[in-house]
Design a protein around this motif. Structure first.
Motif, PDB file in Angstrom:
ATOM      1  N   GLU A  43      47.038  42.907  65.825  1.00 22.37           N
ATOM      2  CA  GLU A  43      47.467  44.161  65.217  1.00 22.37           C
ATOM      3  C   GLU A  43      46.316  45.163  65.302  1.00 22.37           C
ATOM      4  OE1 GLU A  43      50.168  45.421  63.835  1.00 22.37           O
ATOM      5  OE2 GLU A  43      51.435  43.676  64.221  1.00 22.37           O
ATOM      6  N   MET A  44      46.602  46.375  65.798  1.00 23.52           N
ATOM      7  CA  MET A  44      45.538  47.353  65.988  1.00 23.52           C
ATOM      8  C   MET A  44      44.886  47.758  64.671  1.00 23.52           C
ATOM      9  SD  MET A  44      43.885  48.491  68.444  1.00 23.52           S
ATOM     10  CE  MET A  44      45.043  47.883  69.672  1.00 23.52           C
ATOM     11  N   SER A  45      45.664  47.783  63.595  1.00 23.25           N
ATOM     12  CA  SER A  45      45.077  48.121  62.295  1.00 23.25           C
ATOM     13  C   SER A  45      44.045  47.080  61.892  1.00 23.25           C
ATOM     14  CB  SER A  45      46.167  48.226  61.230  1.00 23.25           C
ATOM     15  OG  SER A  45      46.895  47.008  61.125  1.00 23.25           O
ATOM     16  N   TYR A  46      44.317  45.818  62.213  1.00 27.45           N
ATOM     17  CA  TYR A  46      43.356  44.736  61.920  1.00 27.45           C
ATOM     18  C   TYR A  46      42.098  44.914  62.766  1.00 27.45           C
ATOM     19  CZ  TYR A  46      41.119  40.162  62.132  1.00 27.45           C
ATOM     20  OH  TYR A  46      40.196  39.147  62.110  1.00 27.45           O
ATOM     21  N   VAL A  47      42.277  45.229  64.048  1.00 23.53           N
ATOM     22  CA  VAL A  47      41.141  45.420  64.959  1.00 23.53           C
ATOM     23  C   VAL A  47      40.242  46.551  64.456  1.00 23.53           C
ATOM     24  CG1 VAL A  47      40.467  46.105  67.306  1.00 23.53           C
ATOM     25  CG2 VAL A  47      42.387  44.540  66.967  1.00 23.53           C
ATOM     26  N   ILE A  48      40.856  47.639  64.042  1.00 26.75           N
ATOM     27  CA  ILE A  48      40.100  48.802  63.561  1.00 26.75           C
ATOM     28  C   ILE A  48      39.362  48.477  62.266  1.00 26.75           C
ATOM     29  CG2 ILE A  48      40.307  51.161  62.687  1.00 26.75           C
ATOM     30  CD1 ILE A  48      42.739  51.449  64.621  1.00 26.75           C
ATOM     31  N   ASP A  49      40.048  47.815  61.332  1.00 28.12           N
ATOM     32  CA  ASP A  49      39.416  47.458  60.058  1.00 28.12           C
ATOM     33  C   ASP A  49      38.248  46.502  60.264  1.00 28.12           C
ATOM     34  OD1 ASP A  49      41.208  49.037  58.735  1.00 28.12           O
ATOM     35  OD2 ASP A  49      42.513  47.393  58.090  1.00 28.12           O
TER      36      ASP A  49
END
Length: 360
Positions: A43-49
């Motif tokens: 998930e891109m949100s996970y990668v960013i966080d």
């Protein structure tokens, strides 16, 4: 018997250009990152966080499409000249520290003809032919090395006023399919060093530089896109993040200690450390290791001003920009006092490491 006061390279003016385009982490939500040729299945949100947690970078800055590196450098340079209150025609040298020259929006080609120092001199309309401009390619530690060269020029008697610029537009040479692209940003900083005589030590007091090319030169290189389907021939900034982290945490403290010891002072005399803003956690680890070398377990609070959370890593621009904000009281909790000692330190492609001790 009379004695002649010593000659020192002293900072008299600083200027910076911080782009207005703020790029938050959410800007990467629709990115397609690849790793080892395979689409990153997270998930891109996970990668960013996770990225923000590791690097402390929440935002970065990109320049406007119509600007290039020499443009923003000239703006920072003009601001430094105004702060120093000097006639621009009195500058003996302009040392422009960068790595990629001018890269136009939508392109991936570097332009360093003429040199960026010459371009800045032209933009500023400096007529004096005795004002010599040249570029310095030294990875992220470029500005620190430029300051060390300015010190040599001043102490030799060859120069009385030297401007050292650090500017980069990393957004133009990063791979949009590489999550490391979230690290990099654009910016410019300029600093004027002037020759001053003094009975007490001021300005640049000592320095140390090392190059670890064999075995480490490939930690930061230009390489093809992570996207295996891209075949346009472009190359992008690539780094081995894990090994670079290990290298920096191990070697940077040793170099900083050599500079401090050469200056004949103790780590406890240092009130501010201006360190390259590449990775927040890495900088904290470097400082902890440095103090350990002096058998100290605790790093004092308000020792290391940080801008990485909102400016990202702008390579050679990070330290002069940080210094400009610091001297203009724009970093909460930090201010300069006459007589204070500071350390400037950086690490980057080469692999180069350098540091110098400065007394305000």
């Amino acid at each position: 018997m009379s004695t002649t006061p010593n000659l020192y390279a002293v900072i008299t003016g600083t200027g910076s250009y911080i782009p207005e385009n703020i790029i938050p982490g959410a800007s990467f939500l629709n990115s397609t990152f690849y790793e080892n040729g395979v689409l990153l299945d997270k998930e891109m949100s996970y990668v960013i966080d996770k990225f923000t947690e590791i690097t402390e970078i929440q935002e970065r800055r990109y320049i406007d499409p119509d600007l290039v590196n020499s443009d923003i450098a000239a703006i920072a340079a003009q601001r430094a000249i105004e702060m120093a209150g000097i006639d621009k025609e009195e500058l003996d040298y302009i040392i422009f520290c960068h790595n990629f020259g001018d890269v136009k929006n939508g392109s991936n080609r570097m332009d360093i003809l003429p040199s960026l120092a010459a371009k800045v001199k032209q933009i500023l309309n400096i007529q004096n032919p005795d004002c010599v401009g040249y570029d310095l390619i030294f990875g992220c530690p470029g500005w620190v090395q430029g300051a060390i060269q300015a010190n040599y020029l001043i102490k030799s008697g060859d120069a009385s006023k030297v401007m050292v610029i650090g500017a980069e537009t990393l957004s133009r040479i990063t791979d949009v399919h590489d999550r490391d692209s979230m690290i990099f940003s654009d910016g410019a900083g300029a600093v004027i060093f002037e020759a001053q005589t003094a009975d007490n030590e001021i300005g640049i007091l000592a320095h140390k530089t090392q190059t670890y090319a064999v075995g480490y030169g490939s930690l930061l290189v230009m390489g093809k896109s992570n996207n295996p389907n891209e075949n346009n021939g472009n190359t992008y900034l690539k780094m081995n993040g894990r090994k670079l982290y290990e290298f920096a945490v191990t070697t940077v403290p040793q170099v900083v200690k050599k500079a401090i010891d050469k200056a004949g002072i103790n780590i406890t005399d240092i009130k501010t450390v201006f360190i390259h803003q590449a990775n927040g956690k890495m900088d904290h680890a470097i400082m902890k290791r440095l103090f350990k070398l002096y058998d100290l377990d605790t790093v004092p609070e308000n020792l290391v001003p940080m801008t990485i959370s909102w400016l990202g890593n702008s390579s050679v621009a990070t330290i002069p920009t940080l210094l400009d904000l610091f001297l203009k009281n724009q970093i909460n909790g930090y201010q300069v006092e006459p007589g204070q000692y500071a350390v400037f330190a950086s690490v980057g492609a080469g692999m180069h490491i350098n540091a110098f001790v400065y007394r305000f």
